[in-house]
Design a protein around this motif. Sequence first.
Motif, PDB file in Angstrom:
ATOM      1  N   LYS A   9      40.830  29.652  -1.716  1.00  0.00           N
ATOM      2  CA  LYS A   9      40.649  29.215  -0.338  1.00  0.00           C
ATOM      3  C   LYS A   9      39.685  30.153   0.383  1.00  0.00           C
ATOM      4  O   LYS A   9      39.525  31.318   0.019  1.00  0.00           O
ATOM      5  CB  LYS A   9      41.991  29.202   0.398  1.00  0.00           C
ATOM      6  N   ARG A  10      39.088  29.620   1.418  1.00  0.00           N
ATOM      7  CA  ARG A  10      38.287  30.414   2.341  1.00  0.00           C
ATOM      8  C   ARG A  10      38.940  30.285   3.707  1.00  0.00           C
ATOM      9  O   ARG A  10      39.108  29.173   4.216  1.00  0.00           O
ATOM     10  CB  ARG A  10      36.833  29.928   2.363  1.00  0.00           C
ATOM     11  N   ILE A  11      39.336  31.410   4.278  1.00  0.00           N
ATOM     12  CA  ILE A  11      40.117  31.425   5.511  1.00  0.00           C
ATOM     13  C   ILE A  11      39.358  32.197   6.578  1.00  0.00           C
ATOM     14  O   ILE A  11      39.031  33.374   6.388  1.00  0.00           O
ATOM     15  CB  ILE A  11      41.505  32.064   5.288  1.00  0.00           C
ATOM     16  N   GLY A  12      39.064  31.538   7.695  1.00  0.00           N
ATOM     17  CA  GLY A  12      38.497  32.237   8.832  1.00  0.00           C
ATOM     18  C   GLY A  12      39.560  33.083   9.506  1.00  0.00           C
ATOM     19  O   GLY A  12      40.712  32.664   9.626  1.00  0.00           O
ATOM     20  N   ILE A  99      42.714  31.207  10.984  1.00  0.00           N
ATOM     21  CA  ILE A  99      43.744  31.991  11.666  1.00  0.00           C
ATOM     22  C   ILE A  99      43.049  32.721  12.814  1.00  0.00           C
ATOM     23  O   ILE A  99      42.185  33.572  12.588  1.00  0.00           O
ATOM     24  CB  ILE A  99      44.410  33.004  10.720  1.00  0.00           C
ATOM     25  N   TYR A 100      43.385  32.340  14.029  1.00  0.00           N
ATOM     26  CA  TYR A 100      42.808  32.975  15.212  1.00  0.00           C
ATOM     27  C   TYR A 100      43.977  33.377  16.098  1.00  0.00           C
ATOM     28  O   TYR A 100      44.528  32.557  16.832  1.00  0.00           O
ATOM     29  CB  TYR A 100      41.869  32.009  15.927  1.00  0.00           C
ATOM     30  N   PHE A 128      44.664  25.131  12.142  1.00  0.00           N
ATOM     31  CA  PHE A 128      44.248  26.079  13.166  1.00  0.00           C
ATOM     32  C   PHE A 128      45.506  26.816  13.583  1.00  0.00           C
ATOM     33  O   PHE A 128      46.395  26.244  14.225  1.00  0.00           O
ATOM     34  CB  PHE A 128      43.619  25.357  14.363  1.00  0.00           C
ATOM     35  N   LEU A 129      45.598  28.070  13.208  1.00  0.00           N
ATOM     36  CA  LEU A 129      46.835  28.837  13.330  1.00  0.00           C
ATOM     37  C   LEU A 129      46.623  29.937  14.358  1.00  0.00           C
ATOM     38  O   LEU A 129      45.961  30.941  14.090  1.00  0.00           O
ATOM     39  CB  LEU A 129      47.217  29.416  11.958  1.00  0.00           C
ATOM     40  N   SER A 130      47.178  29.741  15.556  1.00  0.00           N
ATOM     41  CA  SER A 130      46.861  30.633  16.668  1.00  0.00           C
ATOM     42  C   SER A 130      48.003  31.563  17.038  1.00  0.00           C
ATOM     43  O   SER A 130      47.866  32.348  17.970  1.00  0.00           O
ATOM     44  CB  SER A 130      46.454  29.816  17.899  1.00  0.00           C
ATOM     45  N   THR A 131      49.145  31.469  16.330  1.00  0.00           N
ATOM     46  CA  THR A 131      50.249  32.386  16.588  1.00  0.00           C
ATOM     47  C   THR A 131      50.601  33.123  15.310  1.00  0.00           C
ATOM     48  O   THR A 131      50.354  32.642  14.195  1.00  0.00           O
ATOM     49  CB  THR A 131      51.508  31.659  17.101  1.00  0.00           C
ATOM     50  N   LEU A 132      51.191  34.288  15.469  1.00  0.00           N
ATOM     51  CA  LEU A 132      51.623  35.074  14.319  1.00  0.00           C
ATOM     52  C   LEU A 132      52.611  34.284  13.468  1.00  0.00           C
ATOM     53  O   LEU A 132      52.515  34.269  12.238  1.00  0.00           O
ATOM     54  CB  LEU A 132      52.253  36.381  14.796  1.00  0.00           C
ATOM     55  N   ALA A 133      53.562  33.610  14.108  1.00  0.00           N
ATOM     56  CA  ALA A 133      54.567  32.854  13.362  1.00  0.00           C
ATOM     57  C   ALA A 133      53.928  31.734  12.550  1.00  0.00           C
ATOM     58  O   ALA A 133      54.292  31.496  11.392  1.00  0.00           O
ATOM     59  CB  ALA A 133      55.620  32.290  14.321  1.00  0.00           C
ATOM     60  N   SER A 134      52.963  31.020  13.134  1.00  0.00           N
ATOM     61  CA  SER A 134      52.289  29.936  12.424  1.00  0.00           C
ATOM     62  C   SER A 134      51.542  30.458  11.204  1.00  0.00           C
ATOM     63  O   SER A 134      51.639  29.899  10.098  1.00  0.00           O
ATOM     64  CB  SER A 134      51.298  29.222  13.344  1.00  0.00           C
ATOM     65  N   ALA A 135      50.767  31.528  11.386  1.00  0.00           N
ATOM     66  CA  ALA A 135      49.960  32.070  10.295  1.00  0.00           C
ATOM     67  C   ALA A 135      50.839  32.640   9.191  1.00  0.00           C
ATOM     68  O   ALA A 135      50.566  32.454   8.000  1.00  0.00           O
ATOM     69  CB  ALA A 135      49.013  33.138  10.833  1.00  0.00           C
ATOM     70  N   VAL A 270      54.714  33.813  23.020  1.00  0.00           N
ATOM     71  CA  VAL A 270      55.770  34.237  22.089  1.00  0.00           C
ATOM     72  C   VAL A 270      55.236  34.069  20.667  1.00  0.00           C
ATOM     73  O   VAL A 270      55.795  33.370  19.842  1.00  0.00           O
ATOM     74  CB  VAL A 270      57.077  33.449  22.315  1.00  0.00           C
ATOM     75  N   THR A 271      54.132  34.756  20.388  1.00  0.00           N
ATOM     76  CA  THR A 271      53.364  34.537  19.166  1.00  0.00           C
ATOM     77  C   THR A 271      54.165  34.767  17.893  1.00  0.00           C
ATOM     78  O   THR A 271      53.943  34.107  16.881  1.00  0.00           O
ATOM     79  CB  THR A 271      52.101  35.427  19.172  1.00  0.00           C
ATOM     80  N   GLU A 272      55.115  35.701  17.937  1.00  0.00           N
ATOM     81  CA  GLU A 272      55.901  36.007  16.734  1.00  0.00           C
ATOM     82  C   GLU A 272      57.032  35.006  16.518  1.00  0.00           C
ATOM     83  O   GLU A 272      57.706  35.044  15.486  1.00  0.00           O
ATOM     84  CB  GLU A 272      56.483  37.423  16.832  1.00  0.00           C
ATOM     85  N   PHE A 273      57.226  34.081  17.457  1.00  0.00           N
ATOM     86  CA  PHE A 273      58.365  33.168  17.428  1.00  0.00           C
ATOM     87  C   PHE A 273      57.971  31.717  17.167  1.00  0.00           C
ATOM     88  O   PHE A 273      58.619  31.017  16.386  1.00  0.00           O
ATOM     89  CB  PHE A 273      59.120  33.265  18.764  1.00  0.00           C
ATOM     90  N   ALA A 274      56.915  31.242  17.819  1.00  0.00           N
ATOM     91  CA  ALA A 274      56.637  29.805  17.852  1.00  0.00           C
ATOM     92  C   ALA A 274      55.585  29.404  16.819  1.00  0.00           C
ATOM     93  O   ALA A 274      54.522  30.019  16.712  1.00  0.00           O
ATOM     94  CB  ALA A 274      56.175  29.396  19.249  1.00  0.00           C
ATOM     95  N   VAL A 275      55.896  28.345  16.077  1.00  0.00           N
ATOM     96  CA  VAL A 275      54.967  27.727  15.134  1.00  0.00           C
ATOM     97  C   VAL A 275      54.372  26.495  15.813  1.00  0.00           C
ATOM     98  O   VAL A 275      55.102  25.672  16.366  1.00  0.00           O
ATOM     99  CB  VAL A 275      55.687  27.325  13.824  1.00  0.00           C
ATOM    100  N   HIS A 276      53.043  26.365  15.744  1.00  0.00           N
ATOM    101  CA  HIS A 276      52.363  25.297  16.471  1.00  0.00           C
ATOM    102  C   HIS A 276      51.351  24.629  15.553  1.00  0.00           C
ATOM    103  O   HIS A 276      50.490  25.304  14.967  1.00  0.00           O
ATOM    104  CB  HIS A 276      51.656  25.884  17.698  1.00  0.00           C
ATOM    105  N   ILE A 277      51.464  23.304  15.381  1.00  0.00           N
ATOM    106  CA  ILE A 277      50.562  22.523  14.540  1.00  0.00           C
ATOM    107  C   ILE A 277      49.885  21.464  15.412  1.00  0.00           C
ATOM    108  O   ILE A 277      50.552  20.775  16.186  1.00  0.00           O
ATOM    109  CB  ILE A 277      51.323  21.842  13.393  1.00  0.00           C
ATOM    110  N   SER A 278      48.559  21.291  15.249  1.00  0.00           N
ATOM    111  CA  SER A 278      47.807  20.439  16.174  1.00  0.00           C
ATOM    112  C   SER A 278      47.168  19.209  15.544  1.00  0.00           C
ATOM    113  O   SER A 278      46.605  18.390  16.269  1.00  0.00           O
ATOM    114  CB  SER A 278      46.688  21.260  16.850  1.00  0.00           C
ATOM    115  N   ASP A 279      47.198  19.059  14.217  1.00  0.00           N
ATOM    116  CA  ASP A 279      46.552  17.892  13.623  1.00  0.00           C
ATOM    117  C   ASP A 279      47.474  17.254  12.602  1.00  0.00           C
ATOM    118  O   ASP A 279      48.371  17.894  12.045  1.00  0.00           O
ATOM    119  CB  ASP A 279      45.220  18.274  12.966  1.00  0.00           C
ATOM    120  N   ALA A 280      47.248  15.966  12.343  1.00  0.00           N
ATOM    121  CA  ALA A 280      48.159  15.180  11.526  1.00  0.00           C
ATOM    122  C   ALA A 280      48.174  15.630  10.063  1.00  0.00           C
ATOM    123  O   ALA A 280      49.231  15.689   9.431  1.00  0.00           O
ATOM    124  CB  ALA A 280      47.792  13.701  11.612  1.00  0.00           C
TER     125      ALA A 280
END
Length: 304
Positions: A9-12, A99-100, A128-135, A270-280
């Motif tokens: 993989k290539r990860i930004g 990961i941003y 697009f992973l913008s929180t610590l928990a998501s990444a 609450v970056t260490e807590f919440a997982v957030h997904i934005s696309d299907a």
Amino acid sequence: MPVPPAPSKRIGLAANRSHHADTHAALSQLLTHGRDAIEHWLQPTLVVVGRTMDAIENYGLLPGYGRFERFPYGREGGLMMLVSRVVDPVPARGVDAVIYLIDPVDPSSSFPEASALKRQCIIHGKPFLSTLASAREWLDLEAMVAGAPGPGAGGPDLEEDSIALIAHDAMKGRMIEIAEKHFELLDRFALRHATGTTGALLNELAVRRKGKEGEGWVKPLLSGPMGGDAQIAELILRRQCGRVIFLEDPHVARQHEADIQLLERAVRTVTEFAVHISDARTADRWLSLLGQYRAAPGRARPRA
């Protein structure tokens, strides 16, 4: 016959200043937690923007790891270049995920390149992973697909967590498809929340699947423009909702953009807590892997 290894993989990778300020910041937490996933299982090329790369080097993160592509500092266009790599069709140049780590009070998080980065990830179906928990969870789940033993993602069991399901008008049908495909997994959550029409449609699905028992399967809130996003934001800030799937339509002007930004700001606060997904596409894969990882008993390893 041996199975050939999957392409790397290539990860930004980028992080706002506060998230790489010291060895306790989110970037350090992510790369310390995910070191085994990165070095041994995924072995991605990390396409890293300027100061984030400086922090990796200064703090001795991923020592000896050689798969880096350094981009310029943000003020020199590094984040803008990363947007271009999201849309680049050449595998050796493009990125498969971004990961941003965003600090919602950092002014640069609202710059055009930051918004464009997220938008193009949604359009092209890339995480697009913008929180610590998501990444952190994404790295764990993808490493398990590659063969890493679990558990790795940590966090509460689904039966102790709640999830918010939100979709713009053009994405409501896709949300129902995803919810039906992963109904058994979503049914395991302690609570489900949704805004407006999306909540009503999900409850209709639950009644079809469970009969009378499915009534009230989702707790419906106000529509997004009428304040539903703000209601979910409060649940997140109170740590009463740890996961959000928000299927955004990036092709239309949104009259309640401020409410959407408020919800995103809450998630990133609450970056260490919440997982957030934005696309299907990411939501579908995430739920598939999460279901396998959380499979009872034994939390079975995800399959590719």
